[in-house]
Every structure is written in C-alpha cells, then in structure tokens.
Scaffold this motif. Structure first.
Motif, PDB file in Angstrom:
ATOM      1  N   PHE A   1     -19.364  -2.295  -6.886  1.00  0.00           N
ATOM      2  CA  PHE A   1     -19.316  -2.336  -5.387  1.00  0.00           C
ATOM      3  C   PHE A   1     -18.067  -1.618  -4.897  1.00  0.00           C
ATOM      4  N   HIS A   2     -16.759  -1.942  -5.641  1.00  0.00           N
ATOM      5  CA  HIS A   2     -15.664  -1.208  -4.924  1.00  0.00           C
ATOM      6  C   HIS A   2     -15.973   0.395  -5.238  1.00  0.00           C
ATOM      7  N   MET A   3     -16.326   0.729  -6.324  1.00  0.00           N
ATOM      8  CA  MET A   3     -16.583   2.314  -6.422  1.00  0.00           C
ATOM      9  C   MET A   3     -17.488   2.970  -5.491  1.00  0.00           C
TER      10      MET A   3
ATOM     11  N   ASN B   1      -6.364  -7.290  -8.907  1.00  0.00           N
ATOM     12  CA  ASN B   1      -7.703  -7.024  -9.397  1.00  0.00           C
ATOM     13  C   ASN B   1      -8.047  -5.696  -8.869  1.00  0.00           C
ATOM     14  N   HIS B   2      -7.691  -5.294  -7.697  1.00  0.00           N
ATOM     15  CA  HIS B   2      -7.850  -3.956  -7.370  1.00  0.00           C
ATOM     16  C   HIS B   2      -7.091  -2.918  -8.155  1.00  0.00           C
ATOM     17  N   ARG B   3      -5.674  -3.135  -8.180  1.00  0.00           N
ATOM     18  CA  ARG B   3      -4.828  -2.322  -8.994  1.00  0.00           C
ATOM     19  C   ARG B   3      -5.270  -2.217 -10.557  1.00  0.00           C
TER      20      ARG B   3
ATOM     21  N   TYR C   1     -10.259  -2.806 -10.985  1.00  0.00           N
ATOM     22  CA  TYR C   1     -11.156  -1.891 -10.116  1.00  0.00           C
ATOM     23  C   TYR C   1     -10.693  -0.277 -10.533  1.00  0.00           C
ATOM     24  N   HIS C   2      -9.563  -0.066 -10.440  1.00  0.00           N
ATOM     25  CA  HIS C   2      -9.173   1.337 -10.619  1.00  0.00           C
ATOM     26  C   HIS C   2      -8.550   1.729 -12.023  1.00  0.00           C
ATOM     27  N   THR C   3      -8.671   0.648 -13.167  1.00  0.00           N
ATOM     28  CA  THR C   3      -8.573   0.938 -14.416  1.00  0.00           C
ATOM     29  C   THR C   3      -9.630   0.826 -15.422  1.00  0.00           C
TER      30      THR C   3
ATOM     31  N   SER D   1      -5.328   5.659   3.740  1.00  0.00           N
ATOM     32  CA  SER D   1      -4.846   6.540   2.861  1.00  0.00           C
ATOM     33  C   SER D   1      -5.219   6.516   1.151  1.00  0.00           C
ATOM     34  N   HIS D   2      -5.628   5.075   0.962  1.00  0.00           N
ATOM     35  CA  HIS D   2      -6.083   4.502  -0.415  1.00  0.00           C
ATOM     36  C   HIS D   2      -7.520   5.431  -0.702  1.00  0.00           C
ATOM     37  N   HIS D   3      -8.278   5.510   0.288  1.00  0.00           N
ATOM     38  CA  HIS D   3      -9.304   6.047   0.222  1.00  0.00           C
ATOM     39  C   HIS D   3      -9.266   7.795  -0.058  1.00  0.00           C
TER      40      HIS D   3
ATOM     41  N   HIS E   1     -17.874   1.609  -2.502  1.00  0.00           N
ATOM     42  CA  HIS E   1     -17.308   1.690  -1.252  1.00  0.00           C
ATOM     43  C   HIS E   1     -16.315   3.001  -1.201  1.00  0.00           C
ATOM     44  N   HIS E   2     -15.727   3.379  -2.440  1.00  0.00           N
ATOM     45  CA  HIS E   2     -14.927   4.663  -2.590  1.00  0.00           C
ATOM     46  C   HIS E   2     -15.875   5.983  -2.117  1.00  0.00           C
ATOM     47  N   ARG E   3     -17.127   5.754  -2.639  1.00  0.00           N
ATOM     48  CA  ARG E   3     -17.879   7.071  -2.338  1.00  0.00           C
ATOM     49  C   ARG E   3     -18.501   7.077  -1.121  1.00  0.00           C
TER      50      ARG E   3
HETATM   51 ZN   LIG Z   1      -9.887   0.910  -4.259  1.00  0.00          ZN
END
Ligand SMILES: [Zn+2]
Ligand SMILES: [Zn+2]
Length: 172
Positions: A47-49, A22-24, A27-29, A133-135, A51-53
């Motif tokens: 929500f995930h985006m 789901n994340h790969r 969320y990121h596609t 590192s993912h952030h 979190h990335h902010r």
């Molecule tokens: Zn992510």
C-alpha cells in the motif's frame, strides 16, 4: 483523569514513533533472506509503495492510496478498543488521536478536503514541503515521519525540504 491525560500523550507519541520506525525500517527497507519474509514484506509494504507511485495531485489514483484502507481501519479500531479495556480510555484515544491527526494532515497535504471541513494545505508551508520532499526521488531515504517533522530531527533523518524540492525540480 490525570492518568488518562498521561496515557493519551504517551500512546500518541508511541503511535507516531511506531509509524516512523515502520516507515523508515520496514516500508523502505526491502528485506534479504528467506522468500517467505520477502513475500510478507511485499504484502505489508504494498500500500505504501502504491502511494509512492501515485502521490501527485493530478493523478486520479492518488486518493485511493491516501485514504486508510478498510483493513487498516479495522486493525486500528481493534487496537484502540483493546487499549481502552486493558489500560484506560486515554491510551485508546492517544492511538485514535494519532490516526485522526495523521489522516487529516496527510489528506490535506495531498490536496484533498478532509471530512468536508479541513482544506488542502498551502504549498508554501513547512509541513507540506516536508511531506512532499519524501515523495521526491531524492527524498526517499529522509523525512520519514509523515506529518511530524520534529521526529526526523530527533533521529537524524531530517533533510531540508526546500533543498530536496529544488534539486528535484532542476532534475526535470
Ligand atoms: Zn515512504
Ligand atoms: Zn504522502
């Protein structure tokens, strides 16, 4: 008893894989195609985006996006109870176990004390560097597994966290 133990392991692993994919891939596609699909994606990934902010320890909003939102908790509870009834308690506990491990690790990686017991993770540890590192801007397309780095190794998305962190710090 044995069936419950097997179900626990299988459903823990399935939860970790579901999180990873789901994340790969979601969320990121960002999807192309019909607007309705794009609108749904925006709601699902918001929500995930966010979190990335807001992920840095000195950002006051970080805590909001590290905690699982109430809708997520309710959905998790429904899935866990359904699995307990439809398969066996081990299956439900496997999913619950994943949520608990993820919640504790993710919260402590981001520098919070979780449930007043689990202390923030040391910044020199591999688990900390892998997640952080993912952030980083250079890490968004790798290290998707969150708190189970071996899953990234399994699917070829593992990238040396030290390398990403080094490159990110030299960019600033
Ligand atoms: Zn992510
Ligand atoms: Zn995070």
């Amino acid at each position: 008893m044995l069936l419950n133990i097997v179900a626990f392991c299988v459903f823990y692993a399935l939860s970790a894989l579901a999180y990873y994919f789901n994340h790969r891939y979601i969320y990121h596609t960002k999807p192309r195609g019909p607007r309705a699909i794009q609108a749904l994606w925006k709601i699902w990934a918001k929500f995930h985006m966010d979190h990335h902010r807001h992920w840095k320890q000195d950002d006051p909003e970080t805590k909001t996006y590290v905690k699982v939102p109430i809708v997520g908790k309710l959905a998790g509870l429904i899935i866990i109870c359904s699995l307990c009834l439809l398969i066996n308690p081990g299956a439900g506990l496997g999913v619950g176990g994943f949520f608990i491990v993820y919640g504790i690790r993710h919260g402590t990686i981001h520098g919070f004390k979780v449930a007043n017991i689990f202390k923030p993770v040391n910044k020199d540890t591999h688990i900390y560097k892998h997640h952080m590192s993912h952030h980083m801007p250079g890490g968004l397309n790798v290290n998707h597994s969150g708190v189970h780095p071996f899953i990234d190794r399994l699917f070829g998305t593992y990238h040396d966290p030290d390398d990403i962190l080094r490159r990110s710090s030299s960019d600033h």
